[in-house]
Design a protein around this motif. Structure first.
Motif, PDB file in Angstrom:
ATOM      1  N   PRO A 276      -4.506  11.428  16.053  1.00 52.83           N
ATOM      2  CA  PRO A 276      -3.606  12.103  15.036  1.00 52.83           C
ATOM      3  C   PRO A 276      -3.608  11.269  13.766  1.00 52.83           C
ATOM      4  O   PRO A 276      -3.639  10.443  13.684  1.00 52.83           O
ATOM      5  N   ALA A 277      -3.987  12.352  12.581  1.00 51.44           N
ATOM      6  CA  ALA A 277      -3.805  11.987  11.258  1.00 51.44           C
ATOM      7  C   ALA A 277      -2.429  11.412  11.039  1.00 51.44           C
ATOM      8  O   ALA A 277      -2.283  10.619   9.951  1.00 51.44           O
ATOM      9  N   ALA A 278      -1.372  12.214  11.583  1.00 52.05           N
ATOM     10  CA  ALA A 278      -0.064  11.649  11.326  1.00 52.05           C
ATOM     11  C   ALA A 278       0.296   9.937  11.713  1.00 52.05           C
ATOM     12  O   ALA A 278       0.764   9.559  10.713  1.00 52.05           O
ATOM     13  N   ALA A 279      -0.500   9.648  12.547  1.00 55.43           N
ATOM     14  CA  ALA A 279      -0.401   8.169  13.025  1.00 55.43           C
ATOM     15  C   ALA A 279      -0.769   7.401  11.790  1.00 55.43           C
ATOM     16  O   ALA A 279      -0.044   6.306  11.377  1.00 55.43           O
ATOM     17  N   VAL A 280      -1.684   7.706  11.297  1.00 53.98           N
ATOM     18  CA  VAL A 280      -2.322   6.893  10.155  1.00 53.98           C
ATOM     19  C   VAL A 280      -1.526   7.002   8.943  1.00 53.98           C
ATOM     20  O   VAL A 280      -1.344   6.019   7.868  1.00 53.98           O
ATOM     21  N   ARG A 281      -1.128   8.115   8.624  1.00 51.37           N
ATOM     22  CA  ARG A 281      -0.136   8.573   7.515  1.00 51.37           C
ATOM     23  C   ARG A 281       1.154   7.601   7.628  1.00 51.37           C
ATOM     24  O   ARG A 281       1.571   7.180   6.424  1.00 51.37           O
ATOM     25  N   ASP A 282       1.677   7.515   8.820  1.00 52.82           N
ATOM     26  CA  ASP A 282       2.785   6.872   8.997  1.00 52.82           C
ATOM     27  C   ASP A 282       2.677   5.207   8.542  1.00 52.82           C
ATOM     28  O   ASP A 282       3.475   4.698   7.991  1.00 52.82           O
ATOM     29  N   ARG A 283       1.459   4.861   9.040  1.00 51.39           N
ATOM     30  CA  ARG A 283       1.110   3.499   8.593  1.00 51.39           C
ATOM     31  C   ARG A 283       1.067   3.293   7.135  1.00 51.39           C
ATOM     32  O   ARG A 283       1.420   2.126   6.380  1.00 51.39           O
ATOM     33  N   VAL A 284       0.367   4.547   6.452  1.00 48.06           N
ATOM     34  CA  VAL A 284       0.167   4.536   4.853  1.00 48.06           C
ATOM     35  C   VAL A 284       1.669   4.294   4.386  1.00 48.06           C
ATOM     36  O   VAL A 284       1.835   3.664   3.411  1.00 48.06           O
ATOM     37  N   LEU A 285       2.425   5.038   4.864  1.00 45.09           N
ATOM     38  CA  LEU A 285       3.845   5.184   4.383  1.00 45.09           C
ATOM     39  C   LEU A 285       4.458   3.861   4.531  1.00 45.09           C
ATOM     40  O   LEU A 285       5.484   3.365   3.558  1.00 45.09           O
ATOM     41  N   ILE A 286       4.493   3.221   5.505  1.00 45.94           N
ATOM     42  CA  ILE A 286       4.906   1.857   5.847  1.00 45.94           C
ATOM     43  C   ILE A 286       4.518   1.041   4.867  1.00 45.94           C
ATOM     44  O   ILE A 286       5.210  -0.046   4.196  1.00 45.94           O
ATOM     45  N   ALA A 287       3.109   1.078   4.649  1.00 43.35           N
ATOM     46  CA  ALA A 287       2.296   0.034   3.648  1.00 43.35           C
ATOM     47  C   ALA A 287       3.105  -0.045   2.447  1.00 43.35           C
ATOM     48  O   ALA A 287       3.223  -0.809   1.649  1.00 43.35           O
ATOM     49  N   TRP A 288       3.116   1.554   2.193  1.00 41.44           N
ATOM     50  CA  TRP A 288       3.652   1.814   0.585  1.00 41.44           C
ATOM     51  C   TRP A 288       5.170   1.354   0.469  1.00 41.44           C
ATOM     52  O   TRP A 288       5.596   0.997  -0.705  1.00 41.44           O
ATOM     53  N   ALA A 289       5.822   1.417   1.651  1.00 47.88           N
ATOM     54  CA  ALA A 289       7.260   1.015   1.348  1.00 47.88           C
ATOM     55  C   ALA A 289       7.400  -0.286   1.206  1.00 47.88           C
ATOM     56  O   ALA A 289       8.327  -0.853   0.306  1.00 47.88           O
TER      57      ALA A 289
END
Length: 436
Positions: free
Chosen positions: A132-145
Motif C-alpha cells: 500500500p502506498a499509504a504506508a509509505v506516505r505515513d512514513r513520509v509524514l512522520i519524517a516530515w514531522a
C-alpha cells in the motif's frame, strides 16, 4: 535596536531553514518511495528465481515471504494468479511485464513491481510484488514531522542566540546614549565605558576624545571670560569711586551733569560685565534668578539711556508700553542688555525713527524694536557670531543677544525686513504681594 537585530537574525535563519528544509523534505519523500520500490523489486526477483518451468503442469511453487504489509504473487501468461497473493487477474503491470520488461507503477493506490519469469528465451510467467502506498506516505509524514521539529528547534536556538547577541550589541550603545544624555544635561565629566565590541569601542573612544577637547575648549573660554571680567571689574570699580568722589567735591553746575552721566555709564558697564560673566558660567545649565524689573520701569530707563545718543545723530527714539501694567515683571538686567544690543544695531545699521514697544501676551512679554531701514541677507545667518551687516563691529552683538534670550527661556527673532523689526519674547513674573 535589540528587536531589529532579533528580526534580522530570525529572517536569516528562516530563509536558511526554508532553503534547506524544502529540498530535504522532497528528497526524503523521493528516497522513501524509491526504497520501497527497491524492496518490492528485490522480493519479486527473489521469487522469480524460485519459479520452476514445470509450474504450468501443476508443479507447486514455493514463493518467499512477501515484504511487510505487502503481497507477492505468480501469474501465468493468461494473467491468472497461480501462487501467492494478489488480484485474481493480472493488472496492467502484469500485462506489460509479459513483454519481458520489469514494470514499476502505482495503480489503484499501491506500489507495484512486476518481474517477468523467463525460460528458453520466452516469458512463462510474471511475479508481482505490491504494497500500500499509504504506508509509505505515513512514513513520509512522520519524517516530515521530525524535520519540522528540528527546524523549529533550530529557529528557537537562533532566536535565543540572536537575543543574546542583541543584548551584547545594544548594551554599549544604550550606555553611550545615556552618557550623551548626561552630557546634554550638563555633566561634562561623563565618559563612555568600554565594551566587548571593537567597533563600538572605537566610537566611544572617539566620542570621549571629542568631549575632552570640547571640555578643555569650554574651560579655556570660561577662564578667559572670568579673567577678563575680573580685570575689567577692578578698574571699573576704581572709576566709579573716582567719579563718586568727584561728584561729592565738585559743585560746578557745568561739569556735574557730565560726571553724573559718566558715573551712570560706568555702572551700566559694570552690570554688562556681570551679565556676560553670568552667561559664560551658566550657559546650558540651570541659571540663578536675577532681580525682577517692571516692564514700564525698564522701558523708561532704556529710553532715558538711549534718547541722547539718537538725538546726537539727528534721529528719534520712541518708547512706549502697550497694555502692560506695573505688575508685569521681567528679568531686568539681561533684558536691558538685549534691548541695548538691538538699539545699538538700529543706531549703527538702521535709519529714521526707532520705535521700542512692549506687548503683554499673558505668560510672556514681546519687546519690538523697529526702524525705517532694511535688513539684507539670510535671516538664518543673521545671528551667527562674527557676521555683521555693514562691515562695522565684530558681529557679536546679535549673537550675544540671542544667547541671553535663550538663557532666559525666551527667543529673539527677526520679524520684519522692510522696515527692519526684531522681536524679543521673554517669560514674565507676576508681582507677588509682600508677606503673601
Amino acid at each position: 535596536m535589540r528587536q531589529r537585530v532579533v528580526r534580522v537574525a530570525l529572517t536569516a535563519a528562516l530563509v536558511a531553514v526554508i532553503l534547506l528544509a524544502v529540498p530535504l523534505a522532497l528528497a526524503i519523500r523521493s528516497s522513501l518511495y524509491a526504497d520501497q520500490r527497491d524492496t518490492l523489486e528485490r522480493a519479486a526477483l527473489s521469487a522469480a528465481v524460485r519459479v520452476s518451468p514445470d509450474y504450468t503442469t501443476g508443479d507447486p511453487v514455493e514463493l518467499p515471504a512477501p515484504p511487510a504489509d505487502g503481497r507477492l504473487g505468480l501469474y501465468d501468461p493468461s494473467l491468472r494468479l497461480r501462487a501467492g497473493t494478489g488480484p485474481h487477474t493480472g493488472d496492467t503491470a502484469v500485462r506489460r511485464a509479459l513483454s519481458a520488461e520489469v514494470v514499476r507503477g502505482r495503480p489503484g493506490g499501491d506500489l507495484v513491481v512486476a518481474v517477468p519469469v523467463s525460460h528458453a528465451e520466452r516469458v512463462i510467467g510474471v511475479v508481482r510484488a505490491s504494497s500500500p502506498a499509504a504506508a509509505v506516505r505515513d512514513r513520509v509524514l512522520i519524517a516530515w514531522a521530525v524535520l519540522a521539529a528540528v527546524c523549529a528547534l533550530a529557529l528557537t536556538v537562533a532566536v535565543l542566540v540572536a537575543r543574546r547577541q542583541a543584548r551584547v550589541l545594544a548594551a554599549p550603545l544604550e550606555d553611550l546614549s545615556r552618557h550623551c544624555r548626561a552630557v546634554t544635561a550638563g555633566d561634562l565629566s561623563a565618559r563612555a565605558a568600554h565594551s566587548s565590541v571593537a567597533e563600538i569601542d572605537q566610537v566611544a573612544r572617539t566620542h570621549n576624545e571629542m568631549l575632552h577637547s570640547l571640555t578643555e575648549l569650554l574651560r579655556r573660554e570660561r577662564d578667559f571670560t572670568a579673567n577678563a571680567s575680573h580685570q575689567l571689574r577692578t578698574p571699573l570699580t576704581g572709576l566709579q569711586l573716582t567719579l563718586e568722589a568727584g561728584l561729592a567735591q565738585d559743585d560746578d553746575a557745568g561739569t556735574r551733569p557730565a560726571l553724573q552721566e559718566a558715573l551712570a555709564t560706568t555702572r551700566r558697564l559694570h552690570r554688562t560685565v556681570e551679565e556676560v560673566l553670568r552667561l559664560s558660567r551658566f550657559h546650558g545649565l540651570p541659571r540663578r534668578p536675577a532681580p525682577d524689573t517692571p516692564v514700564s520701569q525698564l522701558l523708561r530707563e532704556t529710553e532715558e539711556r538711549w534718547h541722547g545718543l539718537f538725538a546726537r545723530d539727528g534721529r528719534r527714539l520712541e518708547a512706549g508700553a502697550l497694555e502692560t501694567g506695573d505688575d508685569i515683571r521681567v528679568l531686568g538686567a539681561p533684558v536691558t542688555e538685549i534691548l541695548g544690543v538691538l538699539l545699538e544695531n538700529a543706531r549703527v545699521h538702521g535709519r529714521g525713527t526707532v520705535r521700542l514697544t512692549a506687548r503683554d501676551l499673558g505668560e510672556a512679554v514681546a519687546f519690538d524694536v523697529s526702524d525705517e531701514g532694511a535688513v539684507d541677507g539670510e535671516a538664518s545667518r543673521l545671528f551667527d557670531r562674527g557676521r555683521t551687516g555693514a562691515g562695522e563691529g565684530s558681529g557679536i552683538g546679535l549673537s550675544l543677544a540671542r544667547d541671553l534670550a535663550l538663557s532666559l527661556g525666551g527667543r529673539l527673532s527677526l520679524t520684519g525686513r522692510r522696515p527692519a523689526a526684531f522681536t524679543l519674547l521673554v517669560p514674565v513674573r507676576g508681582h507677588e504681594p509682600e508677606g503673601g
